[in-house]
Design a protein around this motif. Structure first.
Motif, PDB file in Angstrom:
ATOM      1  N   ILE A  27       0.844  -1.200   0.000  1.00 47.76           N
ATOM      2  CA  ILE A  27       0.000   0.000   0.000  1.00 47.76           C
ATOM      3  C   ILE A  27       0.880   1.251   0.000  1.00 47.76           C
ATOM      4  CG2 ILE A  27      -1.683   1.296   1.353  1.00 47.76           C
ATOM      5  CD1 ILE A  27      -2.856  -1.343   2.273  1.00 47.76           C
ATOM      6  N   ARG A  28       1.942   1.249   0.788  1.00 50.77           N
ATOM      7  CA  ARG A  28       2.834   2.424   0.805  1.00 50.77           C
ATOM      8  C   ARG A  28       3.465   2.636  -0.570  1.00 50.77           C
ATOM      9  NH1 ARG A  28       4.801  -0.006   5.503  1.00 50.77           N
ATOM     10  NH2 ARG A  28       6.855  -0.340   4.551  1.00 50.77           N
ATOM     11  N   LYS A  29       3.858   1.567  -1.193  1.00 52.45           N
ATOM     12  CA  LYS A  29       4.474   1.681  -2.515  1.00 52.45           C
ATOM     13  C   LYS A  29       3.491   2.293  -3.522  1.00 52.45           C
ATOM     14  CE  LYS A  29       6.994  -1.184  -5.848  1.00 52.45           C
ATOM     15  NZ  LYS A  29       7.483  -2.556  -6.136  1.00 52.45           N
ATOM     16  N   SER A  30       2.259   1.854  -3.501  1.00 45.51           N
ATOM     17  CA  SER A  30       1.245   2.426  -4.411  1.00 45.51           C
ATOM     18  C   SER A  30       0.965   3.881  -4.064  1.00 45.51           C
ATOM     19  CB  SER A  30      -0.046   1.608  -4.333  1.00 45.51           C
ATOM     20  OG  SER A  30       0.184   0.273  -4.713  1.00 45.51           O
ATOM     21  N   ALA A  31       0.974   4.215  -2.777  1.00 48.59           N
ATOM     22  CA  ALA A  31       0.723   5.596  -2.365  1.00 48.59           C
ATOM     23  C   ALA A  31       1.840   6.510  -2.858  1.00 48.59           C
ATOM     24  CB  ALA A  31       0.611   5.666  -0.846  1.00 48.59           C
ATOM     25  N   TYR A  32       3.109   6.034  -2.794  1.00 53.82           N
ATOM     26  CA  TYR A  32       4.217   6.847  -3.299  1.00 53.82           C
ATOM     27  C   TYR A  32       4.051   7.122  -4.793  1.00 53.82           C
ATOM     28  CZ  TYR A  32       6.585   5.604   1.080  1.00 53.82           C
ATOM     29  OH  TYR A  32       6.905   5.431   2.405  1.00 53.82           O
ATOM     30  N   GLN A  33       3.663   6.117  -5.543  1.00 51.28           N
ATOM     31  CA  GLN A  33       3.482   6.302  -6.984  1.00 51.28           C
ATOM     32  C   GLN A  33       2.347   7.281  -7.280  1.00 51.28           C
ATOM     33  OE1 GLN A  33       2.838   2.216  -8.095  1.00 51.28           O
ATOM     34  NE2 GLN A  33       5.037   1.786  -8.375  1.00 51.28           N
ATOM     35  N   VAL A  58       1.287  17.440   1.509  1.00 49.35           N
ATOM     36  CA  VAL A  58       1.992  16.838   0.370  1.00 49.35           C
ATOM     37  C   VAL A  58       3.495  17.026   0.505  1.00 49.35           C
ATOM     38  CG1 VAL A  58       2.387  17.082  -2.101  1.00 49.35           C
ATOM     39  CG2 VAL A  58       0.062  16.963  -1.229  1.00 49.35           C
ATOM     40  N   ALA A  59       3.934  18.193   0.961  1.00 50.89           N
ATOM     41  CA  ALA A  59       5.369  18.457   1.104  1.00 50.89           C
ATOM     42  C   ALA A  59       5.996  17.488   2.104  1.00 50.89           C
ATOM     43  CB  ALA A  59       5.586  19.901   1.548  1.00 50.89           C
ATOM     44  N   ARG A  60       5.316  17.250   3.206  1.00 48.56           N
ATOM     45  CA  ARG A  60       5.885  16.338   4.203  1.00 48.56           C
ATOM     46  C   ARG A  60       5.898  14.902   3.689  1.00 48.56           C
ATOM     47  NH1 ARG A  60       7.774  16.995   8.942  1.00 48.56           N
ATOM     48  NH2 ARG A  60       7.924  15.226  10.399  1.00 48.56           N
ATOM     49  N   LEU A  61       4.821  14.534   2.982  1.00 53.29           N
ATOM     50  CA  LEU A  61       4.776  13.176   2.443  1.00 53.29           C
ATOM     51  C   LEU A  61       5.828  12.957   1.357  1.00 53.29           C
ATOM     52  CD1 LEU A  61       0.906  12.632   2.194  1.00 53.29           C
ATOM     53  CD2 LEU A  61       2.486  11.633   3.868  1.00 53.29           C
ATOM     54  N   ALA A  62       6.188  13.998   0.639  1.00 50.29           N
ATOM     55  CA  ALA A  62       7.134  13.835  -0.478  1.00 50.29           C
ATOM     56  C   ALA A  62       8.575  14.032  -0.052  1.00 50.29           C
ATOM     57  CB  ALA A  62       6.782  14.825  -1.587  1.00 50.29           C
ATOM     58  N   LEU A  63       8.855  14.882   0.923  1.00 54.67           N
ATOM     59  CA  LEU A  63      10.227  15.252   1.254  1.00 54.67           C
ATOM     60  C   LEU A  63      10.728  14.668   2.563  1.00 54.67           C
ATOM     61  CD1 LEU A  63      10.080  19.022   0.212  1.00 54.67           C
ATOM     62  CD2 LEU A  63      10.770  17.051  -1.157  1.00 54.67           C
ATOM     63  N   VAL A  64       9.840  14.101   3.364  1.00 57.82           N
ATOM     64  CA  VAL A  64      10.269  13.522   4.641  1.00 57.82           C
ATOM     65  C   VAL A  64       9.893  12.050   4.732  1.00 57.82           C
ATOM     66  CG1 VAL A  64      10.099  13.674   7.151  1.00 57.82           C
ATOM     67  CG2 VAL A  64      10.068  15.763   5.772  1.00 57.82           C
ATOM     68  N   LEU A  81       9.869   9.151  -5.643  1.00 64.22           N
ATOM     69  CA  LEU A  81       8.976  10.234  -5.234  1.00 64.22           C
ATOM     70  C   LEU A  81       9.774  11.450  -4.774  1.00 64.22           C
ATOM     71  CD1 LEU A  81       6.298  11.517  -4.335  1.00 64.22           C
ATOM     72  CD2 LEU A  81       6.477  10.180  -2.202  1.00 64.22           C
ATOM     73  N   ALA A  82      10.738  11.245  -3.867  1.00 66.85           N
ATOM     74  CA  ALA A  82      11.483  12.382  -3.330  1.00 66.85           C
ATOM     75  C   ALA A  82      12.301  13.084  -4.406  1.00 66.85           C
ATOM     76  CB  ALA A  82      12.393  11.901  -2.198  1.00 66.85           C
ATOM     77  N   LEU A  83      13.038  12.324  -5.216  1.00 68.14           N
ATOM     78  CA  LEU A  83      13.892  12.941  -6.238  1.00 68.14           C
ATOM     79  C   LEU A  83      13.065  13.533  -7.369  1.00 68.14           C
ATOM     80  CD1 LEU A  83      16.743  10.266  -6.413  1.00 68.14           C
ATOM     81  CD2 LEU A  83      16.727  12.426  -5.163  1.00 68.14           C
TER      82      LEU A  83
END
Length: 677
Positions: A27-33, A58-64, A81-83
């Motif tokens: 589920i986490r992998k799909s959420a990142y995508q 969104v910023a926290r989910l993408a950068l942290v 996701l982060a890069l």
């Protein structure tokens, strides 16, 4: 109405935050995508609702959140996701996600924790993304520095407000960049097990890349580039990387040592980094000196630890190899200036003194071996001002005079002498290019040494070392001819004389070589251990190739003939001794098997020469040889060889008869046995 509906859906789902933090890796992998697609399409910034809240989530989910991921199967999508977000985000714009997340307080600590853990068991998948992430961070996220230390005598209460010594990253001693490189190193140490060798290699590369990026690229944007570089290099190389590389096994290849030397070669190739790397190089040199120190041995003399010296030599050799890889055929003076000189001066102080006990002799050999490696690579100048080949010879011989009286006959003294000889050869070869007379000074010191045997060992080993790197004719001197002649005139079984004469082949003049071959011939013909103990082995080494000088042809032929005759004499003596031993064995052995032999075998054995006949034949051959001198005729040698072997006749056996080596129907030449065959 599509953007409004999608915005409402995001608000209802809290921008997929629950899915990104789900216990299920799938589920986490799909959420990142999904988050990556949403952010790249900027769907979170459209429509109604609380746009600012969505941007913060969104910023926290993408950068942290990707940096907090612990499952190796999700690392690829988390880093994507982060890069992916950072690559499209402009940190200077008003819509940047960095407005809602602090890189220093949020992202960097999460990255430090991730790297220090060894990337949670899968550094191969995660560590390579460290460098791209650092390159996409905001400028001030890496370059912020802790406040400088207060002047000596200043109390904490006198420190200005806001500069209590705590850096923006929360550390009171380091900067965010230093924290990151330190974390990569701690992660590498965590993975230093055979089962995680690939993870360790990945983190070691990440450590090298992070260090070089911070020093070469990020430092340009720092408010104080020089201090920023010093802080990073201290956290990376001085306190962690260099001590570990110096402790690596010198006998095997070490990735830690190799990567560090490559990084140092990259830094030293840039002139603008000279001052910034001074403190780093000083720390490396100090660590090397401490590694070589073996304590005090009295009188203020510092011992040199043999294992530590070997590690320093391996590190120095790797530095030279890294310099060659960085710039093939280029200048490697930075290795001499930054590393070799401080090491050489410490080792030179020890090599100039020696104690009589074997332990310190081994340590002195370690010091001399270290000096030889440094002088070979950088010349005598690495020893300091005023050092010369003649001074090195004087100090080596002075140390030799203090050693035990057997002068290198074995044990620790032998290693000590040979190590000093390697140093002497390196110094002479390095100094000869600038001062040809330095070799004459070395020979004068060897000739006047009180420890004669030690001087011979030093001279022989020095000549062997020179023969490997240069043409022997360049080093011919009358003083060397006199040294060899003086050694052979004393004769005897002294192994040091033989060693010197063998090593001097090619280094002596034609006249001296002719004289030496005549002396060797006379010694061989006398067969006296008192006078000719050195001649046999020396003549073997001088026998081939023949001398080019016409005047030396006749002495060479005489020496070769005498050498061959001496070998024949030795073979004859061995045959006589063997025959005597066989006779004794035959007398003591049981005759039960001979009594059981059939009559046919006894009749055949009667045709063989008896043991007494063989001994008489050998004795007659020896007497005739002694009467005629050393040189024997071919017929005499054939007679002696015939007396030592017997022809076994063909004796066909009846069908079914036993077969053995004694009765096999072939013609065979066998040596004599102490029983009938």
């Amino acid at each position: 109405n599509g953007p409004e509906k999608f915005a409402a859906l995001l608000d209802e789902l809290d921008c997929l935050a629950a899915f990104a933090r789900s216990p299920s890796p799938a589920i986490r992998k799909s959420a990142y995508q999904a988050l990556l697609e949403i952010i790249l399409a900027r769907a979170h910034a459209r429509g109604g609702g609380d746009v600012e809240k969505r941007a913060k989530t969104v910023a926290r989910l993408a950068l942290v959140q990707p940096l907090l991921e612990r499952d190796g199967g999700c690392f690829a999508t988390a880093w994507e996701l982060a890069l992916g977000v950072l690559e499209r985000d402009d940190s200077s714009s008003e819509s940047s996600l960095w407005r809602h997340v602090s890189a220093v307080h949020d992202s960097v600590p999460a990255l430090v924790e991730h790297l220090a853990s060894g990337c949670h068991g899968d550094a191969v998948a995660s560590a390579p993304s460290t460098l791209p992430f650092l390159a996409l961070l905001p400028v001030d996220a890496l370059t912020s520095l802790p406040p400088p230390p207060p002047p000596s005598g200043t109390s904490p209460s006198e420190t200005p407000s806001g500069t209590s010594g705590t850096s923006p990253s929360g550390s009171s001693e380091t900067s965010p960049a230093a924290s990151i490189v330190a974390a990569t190193w701690e992660g590498w140490r965590t993975c230093c097990t055979p089962s995680r060798s690939n993870d360790a290699a990945a983190l070691l590369r990440a450590h090298a890349e992070a260090t070089l990026y911070c020093v070469l690229v990020a430092a340009k944007k720092a408010s104080d580039p020089r201090r920023f570089r010093e802080v990073v290099l201290d956290a990376s190389i001085a306190t962690r990387w260099a001590p570990e590389a110096l402790r690596a096994d010198p006998a095997s290849r070490s990735d830690v040592r190799t990567t560090l030397c490559d990084a140092l070669a990259t830094l030293s190739a840039r002139a603008e980094l000279t001052r910034a790397t001074d403190a780093c190089w000083d720390a490396v040199a100090r660590a090397s000196v401490e590694l070589m120190r073996g304590g005090e041995c009295g009188g203020g003399v510092v011992k040199i630890d043999a294992a530590g010296a070997a590690r320093c030599r391996a590190f120095h050799a790797e530095l030279l190899a890294a310099a060659e890889r960085k710039r093939p055929g280029g200048d490697a003076t930075w290795v001499n200036d930054r590393y070799a000189t401080p090491i050489a001066r410490v080792a030179y102080e020890r090599a100039s003194r020696a104690n009589a006990n074997a332990a310190s002799a081994r340590l002195s050999a370690a010091a001399a071996s270290t000096l030889a490696a440094l002088v070979t690579a950088h010349g005598v100048t690495c020893l300091g001002d005023g050092a010369s080949a003649s001074e090195i010879a004087t100090r080596c011989l002075a140390a030799s005079d203090d050693d035990d009286d057997d002068g290198g006959g074995g044990g620790g003294g032998d290693r000590d002498f040979r190590a000093r000889a390697a140093l002497l050869a390196a110094a002479a070869h390095a100094a000869a290019a600038e001062d040809p007379a330095s070799w004459d000074a070395v020979l004068d010191a060897l000739s006047s040494a009180e420890n004669v045997r030690g001087a011979r060992v030093l001279a022989a080993a020095t000549l062997r070392a020179l023969a490997e790197v240069d043409d022997a004719e360049r080093w011919r001197r009358p003083a060397l001819d006199a040294l060899v002649a003086r050694a052979t005139s004393r004769g005897g079984d002294d192994a040091t004389v033989t060693e010197l004469v063998v090593a001097a082949r090619g280094f002596t003049s034609a006249a001296a070589a002719t004289t030496l071959m005549r002396d060797a011939t006379a010694a061989l013909r006398l067969r006296s251990s008192e006078k000719g103990g050195w001649a046999a082995r020396a003549a073997e080494h001088w026998a081939w190739p023949p001398p080019a000088d016409a005047d030396a042809e006749a002495p060479w032929i005489e020496m070769t003939t005498a050498t061959f005759a001496s070998h024949l004499f030795a073979v004859e003596a061995a045959a006589v001794a063997e025959a005597a031993d066989e006779g004794d064995f035959a007398d003591a052995s049981s005759s039960s098997e001979e009594e059981d032999d059939d009559e046919e075998e006894d009749d055949a054995d009667d045709a063989y020469a008896s043991d007494d006949d063989a001994r008489r034949a050998l004795a007659n051959a020896r007497r005739r040889s002694s009467e005629r001198g050393v040189v024997e005729t071919s017929w005499t040698r054939i007679e002696r060889a015939a007396a030592a072997v017997r022809l076994l006749p063909i004796r066909p056996r009846s069908r079914g008869a036993r077969r053995s080596l004694r009765t096999f129907p072939v013609v065979t030449l066998h040596p004599r046995f102490p029983f009938n065959v």
